[in-house]
Design an enzyme around this catalytic site. Structure first.
Site, PDB file in Angstrom:
ATOM      1  N   HIS A  42       0.834  -1.198   0.000  1.00 17.87           N
ATOM      2  CA  HIS A  42       0.000   0.000   0.000  1.00 17.87           C
ATOM      3  C   HIS A  42       0.878   1.262   0.000  1.00 17.87           C
ATOM      4  CE1 HIS A  42      -3.676   2.301   1.248  1.00 17.87           C
ATOM      5  NE2 HIS A  42      -2.747   3.100   1.754  1.00 17.87           N
ATOM      6  N   GLU A  43       1.847   1.295   0.898  1.00 20.06           N
ATOM      7  CA  GLU A  43       2.720   2.468   1.003  1.00 20.06           C
ATOM      8  C   GLU A  43       3.615   2.624  -0.215  1.00 20.06           C
ATOM      9  OE1 GLU A  43       2.619   4.940   3.228  1.00 20.06           O
ATOM     10  OE2 GLU A  43       0.821   3.851   3.896  1.00 20.06           O
ATOM     11  N   HIS A  46       1.830   4.840  -2.673  1.00 18.03           N
ATOM     12  CA  HIS A  46       1.984   6.266  -2.362  1.00 18.03           C
ATOM     13  C   HIS A  46       3.371   6.755  -2.759  1.00 18.03           C
ATOM     14  CE1 HIS A  46      -1.787   6.547  -0.288  1.00 18.03           C
ATOM     15  NE2 HIS A  46      -1.442   5.724   0.692  1.00 18.03           N
ATOM     16  N   ASP A 136      -5.983   7.546   4.463  1.00 19.52           N
ATOM     17  CA  ASP A 136      -6.257   8.041   3.113  1.00 19.52           C
ATOM     18  C   ASP A 136      -7.637   8.685   3.020  1.00 19.52           C
ATOM     19  OD1 ASP A 136      -3.789   7.135   2.247  1.00 19.52           O
ATOM     20  OD2 ASP A 136      -4.563   5.172   1.672  1.00 19.52           O
TER      21      ASP A 136
END
Length: 286
Positions: A42-43, A46, A136
């Site tokens: 997930h990170e 980003h 988020d």
């Protein structure tokens, strides 16, 4: 250029260390490993998007069910750009569903692991979309509000909504849902973070103003605002929007108006340190 220059420093938040210790005592280390793997993916979404836009990223702080990039770019980049960086995280969870489907069809992993991946991927995706800062969902809400409202009001509003959401989750955890220590600690952590952000709201706003004063904030259009002659510069700044240059019309008692530009106000505040002088008095001698 070496590969390590493209990779950020990754730090582990103390709250995550607590969860790691709990996993050893409760025999849930495999579950924690799956969660951290999903969080890292997930990170990475980003981080990759931020890297494409050449953001300055010092490090990534990992905690359970999420992470935070340490960067000064928030509030200093176009709204569209920040939105894409924010979306890139949940998009990785969507991609993971496709990977899980392919792996499941190929029978590469046991069904129990597949079920666990689906469960925690869904949980992490939905959790990160909650309107809680700095998840988020909280960032989505802030970007939406700051496209409609002055920056200061948008930031205050999102922290208040976030605190209310955290409090509601805590009450549900205590009185409705089955109690789990992990969920309880996670909600307390979010409450603590939001309480700290509320205390630091003045410094966040000052950073926003300083970026404008230094000319590093993006500008797309001009916005006119009307303020009474006896308000202070901080009262004027409370009307400032992201991505707008402001023309400030001062309303005097004799039904006259005088124009003063945003840069003049910022100059008087940061350079001349005229913090409490009424803007009408400042405009008369401009």
């Amino acid at each position: 250029m070496t590969v390590h220059k493209y990779l950020p420093a990754v730090h582990i938040h103390p709250i995550l260390l607590v969860f790691i210790a709990i996993s050893f005592f409760t025999g849930t280390f495999v579950e924690l490993f799956v969660i951290l793997s999903i969080v890292l993916l997930h990170e990475f979404g980003h981080y990759t998007m931020a890297l494409l836009y050449k953001w300055r990223i010092r490090s990534i702080m990992l905690w359970i069910f999420g992470g935070v990039m340490d960067t000064d770019e928030h509030g200093n980049r176009p709204l569209r750009e920040e939105m894409l960086v924010t979306i890139a995280g949940p998009f990785q969870n969507i991609i993971l569903y496709g990977i899980i489907f392919v792996v499941s069809a190929g029978e590469v992993l046991p069904p129990s692991i597949i079920t666990m991946l689906l469960h925690y991927n869904t949980l992490i995706l939905l959790f990160n979309l909650l309107p809680i800062w700095p998840l988020d969902g909280g960032k989505f809400l802030f970007l939406l509000l700051s496209s409609l409202l002055p920056y200061q009001k948008a930031y205050h509003s999102v922290i208040i909504v976030s605190l209310l959401a955290c409090t509601s989750l805590l009450l549900l955890q205590l009185f409705v849902f089955p109690f789990t220590l992990s969920s309880f600690l996670l909600i307390l952590f979010l409450l603590k973070e939001n309480r700290m952000d509320w205390k630091q709201r003045y410094y966040v706003f000052m950073r926003f103003l300083l970026n404008r004063y230094q000319g590093s904030a993006p500008v797309k259009g001009i916005r006119s605002i009307v303020v009474p002659y006896d308000c202070t510069l901080m009262d004027v700044f409370a009307h400032f929007h992201r991505e707008k240059r402001h023309s400030i019309y001062i309303q005097f008692p004799e039904n006259q108006r005088k124009l003063i530009e945003e840069n003049d106000c910022l100059q008087r505040f940061f350079y001349d340190k005229q913090y409490n002088k009424p803007i009408g008095e400042i405009a008369r001698y401009s």
